[in-house]
Design an enzyme around this catalytic site. Structure first.
Site, PDB file in Angstrom:
ATOM      1  N   GLU A  82       0.771  -1.016  -0.409  1.00  0.00           N
ATOM      2  CA  GLU A  82       0.366  -0.258   0.137  1.00  0.00           C
ATOM      3  C   GLU A  82       0.731   1.450  -0.256  1.00  0.00           C
ATOM      4  OE1 GLU A  82      -3.869  -1.274   1.729  1.00  0.00           O
ATOM      5  OE2 GLU A  82      -2.457  -0.810   3.397  1.00  0.00           O
ATOM      6  N   CYS A 140       3.642   8.570   1.277  1.00  0.00           N
ATOM      7  CA  CYS A 140       4.330   7.677   1.864  1.00  0.00           C
ATOM      8  C   CYS A 140       4.284   6.481   1.138  1.00  0.00           C
ATOM      9  CB  CYS A 140       3.220   7.758   3.303  1.00  0.00           C
ATOM     10  SG  CYS A 140       3.411   6.640   4.481  1.00  0.00           S
ATOM     11  N   CYS A 166       5.667  -6.411   8.002  1.00  0.00           N
ATOM     12  CA  CYS A 166       7.247  -6.194   8.299  1.00  0.00           C
ATOM     13  C   CYS A 166       7.654  -7.191   9.684  1.00  0.00           C
ATOM     14  CB  CYS A 166       6.562  -4.593   8.836  1.00  0.00           C
ATOM     15  SG  CYS A 166       7.829  -3.339  10.295  1.00  0.00           S
ATOM     16  N   CYS A 203       5.533  -3.670  16.269  1.00  0.00           N
ATOM     17  CA  CYS A 203       5.364  -2.810  16.944  1.00  0.00           C
ATOM     18  C   CYS A 203       3.365  -2.426  17.090  1.00  0.00           C
ATOM     19  CB  CYS A 203       5.309  -0.875  16.750  1.00  0.00           C
ATOM     20  SG  CYS A 203       7.043  -1.069  15.788  1.00  0.00           S
ATOM     21  N   CYS A 240       0.687  -0.551  16.004  1.00  0.00           N
ATOM     22  CA  CYS A 240       0.582  -0.636  14.846  1.00  0.00           C
ATOM     23  C   CYS A 240      -0.170  -1.386  13.935  1.00  0.00           C
ATOM     24  CB  CYS A 240       1.996  -0.167  13.810  1.00  0.00           C
ATOM     25  SG  CYS A 240       2.293  -0.201  11.971  1.00  0.00           S
ATOM     26  N   CYS A 281      -1.553   6.853   9.836  1.00  0.00           N
ATOM     27  CA  CYS A 281       0.003   6.548  10.154  1.00  0.00           C
ATOM     28  C   CYS A 281      -1.059   5.109  11.341  1.00  0.00           C
ATOM     29  CB  CYS A 281      -0.034   7.489  11.176  1.00  0.00           C
ATOM     30  SG  CYS A 281       1.403   7.117  11.830  1.00  0.00           S
TER      31      CYS A 281
END
Length: 405
Positions: free
Chosen positions: A120, A133, A140, A144, A147, A380
């Site tokens: 994305e 962005c 990932c 975290c 997130c 975010c």
């Protein structure tokens, strides 16, 4: 809305002898070397490399047949040996605030039998700029806890070409290339002679410094005056704290640095940003103090997500100020953006304002980031592609192939 791009090439008369060499993402010296391998002498290879570079990055060309300053016969030969392929657009969503989110699908030409991967990319228009962005990985590894992207397992690193292709695709869709037209969206995308994409932030899916070489190559091309030509000050790389690569980032790429901080104590940061167990706050902040080129005109941005009852107290704000003493810095306070299954809540607005006031009075700029694109999960911490649906066997095969490469 699902959109597929027609990037088919014309039929050539020369037989294909192997996989086509992707040109997007190669440094100009790499394009020159590929043309030498193709049979050109050094002088002609350099000249043709400059032509191709201009067509790819300045004009946004996706077809060799459109390169009118190259002889038609040679264009056919180039098409047989090289590719300008960009990703397929799986979906394109537009928020009511003008934020755009694309789901791009990449197929690795070096591994044609492997499944495609999705990432994305988000575009955020503002009155004086348009920020893209960009993702650096599919998934990932950092997990975290606040997130959404961190809940998706890492599938693989993106190549330099795949990172740059996100920029090229966004510029095409937003009418940034010669002859392009701005989307008819009521003026949400900057108009006139201004670029639509004025800034790049490596804040999409993945940890950029875990894919350092590809990110470096992509950002050096983004900076090149005869390529995308973005100022280093308009490119920001965000890391959760891969300390060994922070100094090389400043020395070799020389872009703006952002740190995903989110906590002021090691015990809490170990929970929120588990990479802290490997490189703690002390080592991270020391790397920031010695970041090459750091000064008051080139400050480090510290990103701090506001989590209700977790990291938003007055004491946290005062400790944040103490930790950042003598580091030229700006502090971005980010209201937590919820996602399905999250255990966190966003801090109350009054608490965010109180936190910001403490930081401001200590002399630090601490803007509160306005959430953008929440209605399309583009804010975010909300990015997450569908590539996690790959089976474990498929992910393992991708990892083995990448290791071999």
């Amino acid at each position: 809305m699902s959109i597929a791009l027609d990037i088919a090439h014309e039929t050539t008369t020369r037989p294909v002898t192997g996989a086509k060499v992707p040109l997007i993402g190669l440094p100009k010296t790499g394009v020159t070397a590929a043309l030498r391998d193709f049979g050109l002498n050094e002088k002609e290879a350099r000249m043709r490399a400059s032509q191709l570079w201009n067509w790819i990055y300045v004009n946004g060309t996706t077809e060799f047949s459109a390169m009118t300053n190259i002889a038609k016969g040679f264009r056919t030969e180039l098409e047989q040996a090289f590719s300008l392929d960009r990703p397929e657009i799986v979906t394109e969503q537009v928020s009511n605030d003008g934020t755009r989110k694309w789901l791009f699908r990449f197929r690795d030409p070096a591994q044609p039998n492997m499944p495609p991967v999705d990432v994305e990319t988000v575009y955020i228009p503002e009155a004086d700029r348009g920020t893209l962005c960009v993702s650096s990985q599919v998934g990932c590894t950092l997990t975290c806890t606040f997130c959404h992207t961190g809940t998706q397992k890492l599938v693989r690193n993106l190549t330099a070409g795949e990172i740059l292709s996100q920029v090229l695709m966004a510029r095409e869709r937003l009418g940034d290339f010669p002859g392009g037209t701005r989307p008819d969206d009521g003026g949400l995308v900057p108009g006139g002679d201004n670029r639509a994409v004025t800034n790049i932030v490596m804040m999409g899916m993945g940890e950029p410094l875990y894919n350092y070489e590809n990110v470096k190559q992509a950002l050096l091309i983004a900076q090149a005056g005869d390529a995308i030509s973005l100022s280093r000050r308009r490119i920001t790389l965000s890391t959760s704290g891969v300390v060994p690569y922070i100094e090389p980032t400043g020395r070799e790429i020389a872009v703006q640095l952002a740190i995903s901080l989110h906590a002021v104590r090691d015990d809490l940061r170990n929970e929120l940003v588990p990479i802290n167990k490997k490189w703690n706050l002390e080592s991270l902040l020391e790397a920031c103090r010695t970041y090459p080129g750091l000064n008051n005109a080139r400050r480090i941005t510290f990103e701090y997500v506001m989590l209700k009852g977790i990291n938003d107290s007055d004491a946290d704000a005062r400790e944040l100020v103490r930790l950042l003493a003598k580091i030229p810095a700006k502090i971005n306070l980010i209201p937590f953006n919820p996602w399905p299954g999250s255990n966190y809540e966003c801090s109350d607005w009054e608490r965010i304002e109180r936190f910001a006031d403490i930081v401001n009075r200590a002399g630090y700029a601490s803007p509160v980031r306005t959430p953008r694109g929440r209605d399309i999960a583009a804010a975010c911490g909300q990015l997450k592609s569908e590539s996690e649906r790959l089976s474990k066997k498929q992910r393992d095969a991708l990892e083995v192939a990448e290791t071999i490469d």
